[in-house]
Motif scaffolding. Sequence first.
Motif, mmCIF file in Angstrom:
data_model
loop_
_atom_site.group_PDB
_atom_site.id
_atom_site.type_symbol
_atom_site.label_atom_id
_atom_site.label_comp_id
_atom_site.label_asym_id
_atom_site.label_seq_id
_atom_site.Cartn_x
_atom_site.Cartn_y
_atom_site.Cartn_z
ATOM 1 N N GLN A 171 0.820 -1.208 0.000
ATOM 2 C CA GLN A 171 0.000 0.000 0.000
ATOM 3 C C GLN A 171 0.858 1.263 0.000
ATOM 4 O O GLN A 171 0.453 2.296 -0.558
ATOM 5 C CB GLN A 171 -0.926 0.017 1.229
ATOM 6 N N MET A 172 2.031 1.188 0.608
ATOM 7 C CA MET A 172 2.917 2.346 0.703
ATOM 8 C C MET A 172 3.886 2.436 -0.481
ATOM 9 O O MET A 172 4.626 3.419 -0.588
ATOM 10 C CB MET A 172 3.695 2.298 2.021
ATOM 11 N N GLY A 173 3.882 1.411 -1.321
ATOM 12 C CA GLY A 173 4.808 1.395 -2.444
ATOM 13 C C GLY A 173 6.251 1.230 -2.019
ATOM 14 O O GLY A 173 7.166 1.766 -2.662
ATOM 15 N N LEU A 174 6.472 0.482 -0.945
ATOM 16 C CA LEU A 174 7.808 0.289 -0.393
ATOM 17 C C LEU A 174 8.217 -1.176 -0.464
ATOM 18 O O LEU A 174 7.372 -2.070 -0.540
ATOM 19 C CB LEU A 174 7.848 0.738 1.072
ATOM 20 N N THR A 175 9.511 -1.407 -0.393
ATOM 21 C CA THR A 175 10.040 -2.753 -0.244
ATOM 22 C C THR A 175 10.441 -2.968 1.212
ATOM 23 O O THR A 175 10.568 -2.006 1.989
ATOM 24 C CB THR A 175 11.258 -2.970 -1.152
ATOM 25 N N ALA A 176 10.646 -4.214 1.588
ATOM 26 C CA ALA A 176 10.941 -4.538 2.987
ATOM 27 C C ALA A 176 12.208 -3.858 3.499
ATOM 28 O O ALA A 176 12.308 -3.545 4.695
ATOM 29 C CB ALA A 176 11.052 -6.057 3.149
ATOM 30 N N ASP A 177 13.165 -3.623 2.610
ATOM 31 C CA ASP A 177 14.428 -3.023 3.047
ATOM 32 C C ASP A 177 14.363 -1.496 3.148
ATOM 33 O O ASP A 177 15.391 -0.840 3.334
ATOM 34 C CB ASP A 177 15.569 -3.446 2.129
ATOM 35 N N GLN A 178 13.139 -0.946 3.079
ATOM 36 C CA GLN A 178 12.969 0.501 3.243
ATOM 37 C C GLN A 178 12.208 0.857 4.525
ATOM 38 O O GLN A 178 11.927 2.026 4.754
ATOM 39 C CB GLN A 178 12.210 1.074 2.037
ATOM 40 N N ALA A 179 11.904 -0.137 5.345
ATOM 41 C CA ALA A 179 11.098 0.105 6.545
ATOM 42 C C ALA A 179 11.670 -0.646 7.744
ATOM 43 O O ALA A 179 12.441 -1.596 7.597
ATOM 44 C CB ALA A 179 9.655 -0.336 6.299
ATOM 45 N N ILE A 180 11.257 -0.203 8.917
ATOM 46 C CA ILE A 180 11.602 -0.903 10.149
ATOM 47 C C ILE A 180 10.327 -1.064 10.969
ATOM 48 O O ILE A 180 9.460 -0.183 10.974
ATOM 49 C CB ILE A 180 12.702 -0.171 10.947
ATOM 50 N N ALA A 181 10.194 -2.210 11.625
ATOM 51 C CA ALA A 181 8.996 -2.517 12.403
ATOM 52 C C ALA A 181 9.275 -2.412 13.895
ATOM 53 O O ALA A 181 10.417 -2.554 14.342
ATOM 54 C CB ALA A 181 8.507 -3.922 12.062
ATOM 55 N N PHE A 182 8.202 -2.187 14.648
ATOM 56 C CA PHE A 182 8.258 -2.159 16.110
ATOM 57 C C PHE A 182 7.255 -3.177 16.622
ATOM 58 O O PHE A 182 6.051 -3.064 16.367
ATOM 59 C CB PHE A 182 7.927 -0.758 16.638
ATOM 60 N N GLU A 183 7.742 -4.184 17.336
ATOM 61 C CA GLU A 183 6.912 -5.276 17.813
ATOM 62 C C GLU A 183 7.205 -5.569 19.286
ATOM 63 O O GLU A 183 8.155 -5.033 19.857
ATOM 64 C CB GLU A 183 7.165 -6.544 16.977
ATOM 65 N N ASP A 184 6.389 -6.444 19.873
ATOM 66 C CA ASP A 184 6.575 -6.773 21.292
ATOM 67 C C ASP A 184 6.437 -8.260 21.584
ATOM 68 O O ASP A 184 6.631 -8.677 22.726
ATOM 69 C CB ASP A 184 5.534 -6.031 22.138
ATOM 70 N N SER A 185 6.095 -9.080 20.575
ATOM 71 C CA SER A 185 5.758 -10.470 20.852
ATOM 72 C C SER A 185 6.394 -11.416 19.853
ATOM 73 O O SER A 185 6.880 -11.001 18.796
ATOM 74 C CB SER A 185 4.241 -10.651 20.796
ATOM 75 N N LEU A 186 6.361 -12.706 20.184
ATOM 76 C CA LEU A 186 6.897 -13.716 19.278
ATOM 77 C C LEU A 186 6.128 -13.738 17.960
ATOM 78 O O LEU A 186 6.729 -13.767 16.887
ATOM 79 C CB LEU A 186 6.826 -15.099 19.945
ATOM 80 N N ASN A 187 4.795 -13.716 18.031
ATOM 81 C CA ASN A 187 4.015 -13.702 16.796
ATOM 82 C C ASN A 187 4.339 -12.476 15.953
ATOM 83 O O ASN A 187 4.364 -12.537 14.723
ATOM 84 C CB ASN A 187 2.516 -13.743 17.101
ATOM 85 N N GLY A 188 4.588 -11.359 16.618
ATOM 86 C CA GLY A 188 4.934 -10.132 15.906
ATOM 87 C C GLY A 188 6.261 -10.229 15.178
ATOM 88 O O GLY A 188 6.366 -9.883 13.997
ATOM 89 N N ILE A 189 7.293 -10.704 15.884
ATOM 90 C CA ILE A 189 8.613 -10.785 15.256
ATOM 91 C C ILE A 189 8.635 -11.869 14.182
ATOM 92 O O ILE A 189 9.313 -11.729 13.150
ATOM 93 C CB ILE A 189 9.721 -11.024 16.305
ATOM 94 N N LEU A 190 7.871 -12.935 14.362
ATOM 95 C CA LEU A 190 7.775 -13.951 13.308
ATOM 96 C C LEU A 190 7.144 -13.365 12.050
ATOM 97 O O LEU A 190 7.568 -13.655 10.921
ATOM 98 C CB LEU A 190 6.967 -15.152 13.800
ATOM 99 N N SER A 191 6.129 -12.529 12.235
ATOM 100 C CA SER A 191 5.450 -11.896 11.105
ATOM 101 C C SER A 191 6.365 -10.921 10.370
ATOM 102 O O SER A 191 6.529 -10.994 9.150
ATOM 103 C CB SER A 191 4.196 -11.180 11.599
ATOM 104 N N SER A 192 6.955 -10.001 11.112
ATOM 105 C CA SER A 192 7.791 -8.975 10.471
ATOM 106 C C SER A 192 9.040 -9.579 9.841
ATOM 107 O O SER A 192 9.436 -9.201 8.733
ATOM 108 C CB SER A 192 8.170 -7.892 11.484
ATOM 109 N N SER A 193 9.667 -10.523 10.533
ATOM 110 C CA SER A 193 10.887 -11.113 9.988
ATOM 111 C C SER A 193 10.599 -11.982 8.764
ATOM 112 O O SER A 193 11.399 -12.035 7.832
ATOM 113 C CB SER A 193 11.625 -11.924 11.063
ATOM 114 N N ALA A 194 9.430 -12.645 8.749
ATOM 115 C CA ALA A 194 9.056 -13.434 7.570
ATOM 116 C C ALA A 194 8.816 -12.538 6.357
ATOM 117 O O ALA A 194 8.942 -12.976 5.219
ATOM 118 C CB ALA A 194 7.817 -14.264 7.864
#
Length: 254
Positions: A171-194
Motif C-alpha cells: 500500500q505504501m509502495g515500499l520494499t521490505a528493506d525501506q522500513a523498520i517494524a516495532f513489535e513486542d511479541s513472538l508472533n509479531g517478530i515472526l510476522s515482520s521477519s518473515a
Amino acid sequence: MADLQALLFDVDGTLADTERDGHRVAFNMAFDEAGLDWFWDESLYGELLAVTGGKERIRFYLEKFNTTFAKPENFDAFVKGLHEAKTKFYTQLMAEGKIPLRTGVEALINEARAQGMRMAVVTTTTPANVTALLESTLGPDSESWFEVIAAGDIVPAKKPAPDIYIWALEQMGLTADQAIAFEDSLNGILSSSAANVKTIVTINEYTKEDDFSKAAVVLNHMGDDETPFELIAGEVYGRNKLDLALVKEIFAKA
C-alpha cells in the motif's frame, strides 16, 4: 542499502500495554454482559495470547480451556457478537483514558512526524481499537498521521503470517528493506521477519520470555529522558532512549 523510509508500528503491547489492562478487561466485560461465567485472569490471558485476533482467541479458549461449553447452533455469529461487545467495551475504556502509551512512544511518533518520516500501523487488532487508542492518547486527528492502517481482517492470515506486513508495504509502495517494524511479541517478530522487515522489539510482562533472536534490537521499552531503556539484546551505540536518530542507526547497521 536503501534509506529508511517508514516506521511500521504494532499496536497491542507495543504502543501501549493494552493486552492485560485493556483487551483482557473488555473481554471479561463482554462475557459478563452475555451472561457467561467465563473470566480470563492475567495468567490465563497470557496463555491465550499464543493466538492472535480476538475472535480466534475466543475459539482457542473453548478448544483448549473450556471444552465442556455447549456451543450454540450459530457458533460463528455467537463468537462475532462477543467480539463486537468486547470491542465496544475496549473503546469505552480507551475513551476514559485508562490505557496510556508506553514510555517513549509518543516522543518517537512526534519526532518522526515532525521530520516527515512516513508511518503506518500494522496490527491484528480491529480498526476501531486502533482509532480508540490513537485518539485517546495522541489526539482526535492522530490517525491521519499514519499513511496506512493495516488492521483486523484486512488479510485472511494474521500474525505470525507475514501477510499484514506485505500488504502494508504494498500500500505504501515500499520494499521490505525501506522500513523498520516495532513489535513486542513472538508472533509479531515472526510476522515482520518473515516479511524481511528489520524489527525493534520492546518486551512486556507477557512476552519477556519469548524468542527474539530475529530482532535487530530488544529493549524493555523505548525510553525517555527520565526513564532510560534497558538493553536486552543488540547494539544501541551508547544511547538510552529510542529517538529517530537511533532508529536510523539501528536500521543502517542491522
